[in-house]
Design a protein around this motif. Structure first.
Motif, PDB file in Angstrom:
ATOM      1  N   ASN A  45       0.826  -1.208   0.000  1.00 50.96           N
ATOM      2  CA  ASN A  45       0.000   0.000   0.000  1.00 50.96           C
ATOM      3  C   ASN A  45       0.860   1.258   0.000  1.00 50.96           C
ATOM      4  O   ASN A  45       0.588   2.206  -0.743  1.00 50.96           O
ATOM      5  CB  ASN A  45      -0.953   0.003   1.204  1.00 50.96           C
ATOM      6  CG  ASN A  45      -2.069  -0.988   1.037  1.00 50.96           C
ATOM      7  OD1 ASN A  45      -2.518  -1.259  -0.065  1.00 50.96           O
ATOM      8  ND2 ASN A  45      -2.515  -1.549   2.142  1.00 50.96           N
ATOM      9  N   THR A  49       0.854   3.834  -3.185  1.00 50.25           N
ATOM     10  CA  THR A  49       0.468   5.239  -3.004  1.00 50.25           C
ATOM     11  C   THR A  49       1.567   6.161  -3.525  1.00 50.25           C
ATOM     12  O   THR A  49       1.293   7.128  -4.230  1.00 50.25           O
ATOM     13  CB  THR A  49       0.177   5.530  -1.518  1.00 50.25           C
ATOM     14  OG1 THR A  49      -0.889   4.668  -1.093  1.00 50.25           O
ATOM     15  CG2 THR A  49      -0.236   6.972  -1.312  1.00 50.25           C
ATOM     16  N   SER A  55      -5.271   6.841  -2.922  1.00 54.73           N
ATOM     17  CA  SER A  55      -5.137   6.394  -1.538  1.00 54.73           C
ATOM     18  C   SER A  55      -6.346   5.612  -1.042  1.00 54.73           C
ATOM     19  O   SER A  55      -6.259   4.913  -0.035  1.00 54.73           O
ATOM     20  CB  SER A  55      -4.865   7.582  -0.617  1.00 54.73           C
ATOM     21  OG  SER A  55      -5.941   8.499  -0.690  1.00 54.73           O
ATOM     22  N   GLU A  58      -6.498  -0.151  -1.956  1.00 52.63           N
ATOM     23  CA  GLU A  58      -5.537  -0.801  -1.070  1.00 52.63           C
ATOM     24  C   GLU A  58      -5.392  -2.279  -1.380  1.00 52.63           C
ATOM     25  O   GLU A  58      -6.256  -2.900  -1.986  1.00 52.63           O
ATOM     26  CB  GLU A  58      -5.956  -0.637   0.391  1.00 52.63           C
ATOM     27  CG  GLU A  58      -7.245  -1.318   0.743  1.00 52.63           C
ATOM     28  CD  GLU A  58      -7.626  -1.155   2.201  1.00 52.63           C
ATOM     29  OE1 GLU A  58      -8.706  -1.619   2.554  1.00 52.63           O
ATOM     30  OE2 GLU A  58      -6.857  -0.579   2.980  1.00 52.63           O
TER      31      GLU A  58
END
Length: 84
Positions: A45, A49, A55, A58
């Motif tokens: 993650n 990002t 964001s 995930e």
């Protein structure tokens, strides 16, 4: 002489070019240090990002393919990354 990796279709009869490339590739593979692939969702993650993934997307763990375990995957899942 065998037909090599391309079944004789590349490099003419006998596959000499394919055999040479195969030997070169094998030599390179012996020199490569393979690093294990990371499968921790927190690490993936953070990387994703930084790489530009929104964001609100995930990575999560999928613990198996049994119906009870698949039910734990968020219903908004759009892809699965398999790591072995």
């Amino acid at each position: 002489m065998g037909q090599g990796a391309c079944g004789g279709a590349c490099g003419g009869p006998g596959g000499g070019v394919a055999e040479d490339m195969s030997a070169e590739l094998q030599a390179k593979m012996r020199r490569v240090h393979w690093v294990p692939l990371e499968s921790n969702p927190d690490v993936l993650n953070a990387f994703a990002t930084r790489a530009g993934l929104p964001s609100d997307w995930e990575f999560v763990d999928v613990f198996g393919v049994d119906p009870e375990l698949i039910a734990m995957v968020p219903p908004t899942c759009v892809a699965v990354t398999l790591l072995f």
